[in-house]
Scaffold this motif. Sequence first.
Motif, mmCIF file in Angstrom:
data_model
loop_
_atom_site.group_PDB
_atom_site.id
_atom_site.type_symbol
_atom_site.label_atom_id
_atom_site.label_comp_id
_atom_site.label_asym_id
_atom_site.label_seq_id
_atom_site.Cartn_x
_atom_site.Cartn_y
_atom_site.Cartn_z
ATOM 1 N N SER A 94 -30.441 -15.213 19.148
ATOM 2 C CA SER A 94 -30.682 -14.014 19.948
ATOM 3 C C SER A 94 -30.057 -14.154 21.332
ATOM 4 O O SER A 94 -29.871 -15.270 21.836
ATOM 5 N N PRO A 95 -29.720 -13.030 21.987
ATOM 6 C CA PRO A 95 -29.228 -13.113 23.363
ATOM 7 C C PRO A 95 -30.195 -13.828 24.294
ATOM 8 O O PRO A 95 -29.779 -14.569 25.185
ATOM 9 N N HIS A 96 -31.509 -13.630 24.082
ATOM 10 C CA HIS A 96 -32.474 -14.298 24.944
ATOM 11 C C HIS A 96 -32.429 -15.807 24.742
ATOM 12 O O HIS A 96 -32.480 -16.578 25.715
ATOM 13 N N ALA A 97 -32.329 -16.244 23.486
ATOM 14 C CA ALA A 97 -32.261 -17.678 23.221
ATOM 15 C C ALA A 97 -30.969 -18.271 23.766
ATOM 16 O O ALA A 97 -30.959 -19.405 24.267
ATOM 17 N N GLN A 98 -29.881 -17.516 23.700
ATOM 18 C CA GLN A 98 -28.625 -17.997 24.283
ATOM 19 C C GLN A 98 -28.767 -18.147 25.795
ATOM 20 O O GLN A 98 -28.316 -19.138 26.383
ATOM 21 N N TYR A 99 -29.404 -17.179 26.421
ATOM 22 C CA TYR A 99 -29.655 -17.265 27.864
ATOM 23 C C TYR A 99 -30.523 -18.469 28.207
ATOM 24 O O TYR A 99 -30.216 -19.245 29.118
ATOM 25 N N VAL A 157 -26.107 -12.025 29.892
ATOM 26 C CA VAL A 157 -25.252 -12.161 28.708
ATOM 27 C C VAL A 157 -24.320 -10.963 28.626
ATOM 28 O O VAL A 157 -24.754 -9.814 28.731
ATOM 29 N N GLN A 158 -23.047 -11.238 28.441
ATOM 30 C CA GLN A 158 -22.026 -10.197 28.364
ATOM 31 C C GLN A 158 -21.462 -10.107 26.947
ATOM 32 O O GLN A 158 -21.362 -11.122 26.247
ATOM 33 N N VAL A 159 -21.081 -8.893 26.564
ATOM 34 C CA VAL A 159 -20.363 -8.696 25.310
ATOM 35 C C VAL A 159 -18.882 -8.580 25.648
ATOM 36 O O VAL A 159 -18.491 -7.780 26.510
ATOM 37 N N CYS A 162 -22.346 -16.202 28.035
ATOM 38 C CA CYS A 162 -23.437 -16.367 28.986
ATOM 39 C C CYS A 162 -23.097 -17.482 29.957
ATOM 40 O O CYS A 162 -22.756 -18.598 29.551
ATOM 41 N N ASN A 163 -23.145 -17.175 31.238
ATOM 42 C CA ASN A 163 -23.088 -18.187 32.289
ATOM 43 C C ASN A 163 -23.754 -17.619 33.533
ATOM 44 O O ASN A 163 -23.828 -16.410 33.712
ATOM 45 N N MET A 164 -24.244 -18.515 34.353
ATOM 46 C CA MET A 164 -24.974 -18.098 35.540
ATOM 47 C C MET A 164 -24.496 -18.876 36.755
ATOM 48 O O MET A 164 -24.180 -20.072 36.651
ATOM 49 N N ALA A 165 -24.433 -18.195 37.873
ATOM 50 C CA ALA A 165 -24.047 -18.862 39.115
ATOM 51 C C ALA A 165 -24.923 -20.089 39.318
ATOM 52 O O ALA A 165 -26.142 -20.036 39.161
ATOM 53 N N ALA A 166 -24.276 -21.198 39.646
ATOM 54 C CA ALA A 166 -24.986 -22.473 39.720
ATOM 55 C C ALA A 166 -25.931 -22.524 40.909
ATOM 56 O O ALA A 166 -25.735 -21.849 41.930
#
Length: 376
Positions: free
Chosen positions: A60-65, A103-105, A358-362
């Motif tokens: 799921s997108p949530h699990a990927q996040y 998460v982006q498509v 999925c990536n987030m600013a560190a």
Amino acid sequence: MSTFTVCLNPLPKSSVCQVDFGTELSGLDLENLSDMDFGILHKALYENQVVVIKNQKSLSPHAQYELTRRFDPSAGIYSHGKSIDKRSVLHADLTTIPHQPQVQVIGSGSVDEYEGLVKLKLKHPHHKAFHKHPISAEDDAEFTHFYRWHIDSAMYNLDPPLITSLLAVQVPQGRRQTLCYDDGTNTELDVPLGTTAFFSGYRLYEMLTDEEKYFVRTSKIEYAPHPYIWMSKAKSRSNGLGIVSEGLELSMDGLPQFEDSKIKIYPMAWKNPVTGKLAMMVYPTCVRKIHLENGEVLDDLVEIRERLYSLQRRAIDPQFVYPHDWKEGDLVLFNNHGVMHSIVGSFKEDEVRVFRQCNMAASRPPMGPGDSLPAQ
């Protein structure tokens, strides 16, 4: 606890292949990952830089996040912030999942519905819109370029994500392309359609001379404010490694308002938080200045770009590049502070490709040569 098996990723094999990174992991329940298994995954990623986990289409997108954030628990905002300016070269490439905005498509083609998004028109970045000398239209189906060698990052205000995860949801199969470097070397590389290509910043650092290593260890890069707007009118080299210098960058007055305190100045060498190894990690497209050890600041873009190109070009020789052959369900996690990557390829209208990124600013800037390793 899951059964955890580590095996080498099936990398391209030839008599000259020197790709020394990447591994495949199996036996993981990513929706219910134990602390022990995550510890093994964390170690595997920082020792191998690229980790492939297959058969994850149901993730799921949530699990990927949650999996991606676990590498940096204090992170939470998407790497480019809550919104991307329409003037940015990235604006057309990303579609945010409404219920999981980190998460982006990404992909290519028309999709009726996916994760709450309807009538999607996905656009795969094509080098013809960015390169100074693109492949001709008649040769576009057979030949291609590296689009842009980069580090996932805003490179202004926000720090580069520690890792990125990519999930292949739908992948057209069966067609390959010849990747042409078109940089005067007559170099070509046979690649799967729509591959993501990687090279190791650690291998690059090892290939430098002692003098070059000293320069990289002791110098810092200053990136342009709002870099994807700043370079939006400029064009890339045909091998995707930096910009052709034509004076097309926007002036500082032509940019959205920016704060000097948010301009990013990073070391040229980034330290691996597990192994302590150094990687040369410079995003050449966004570079504006170089700060030398003696306090001198280099600001001649033509000279800066040529100097960086002379250092980085060796890393994209075919024997050092890993082009991943995507299959549906492949989840790839990579060390965004240790490898650089490039989008590749051009799709036909009926070739639909759907990925989740999925990536987030560190929560911290990249570690430099003088930084101490965190406690394990």
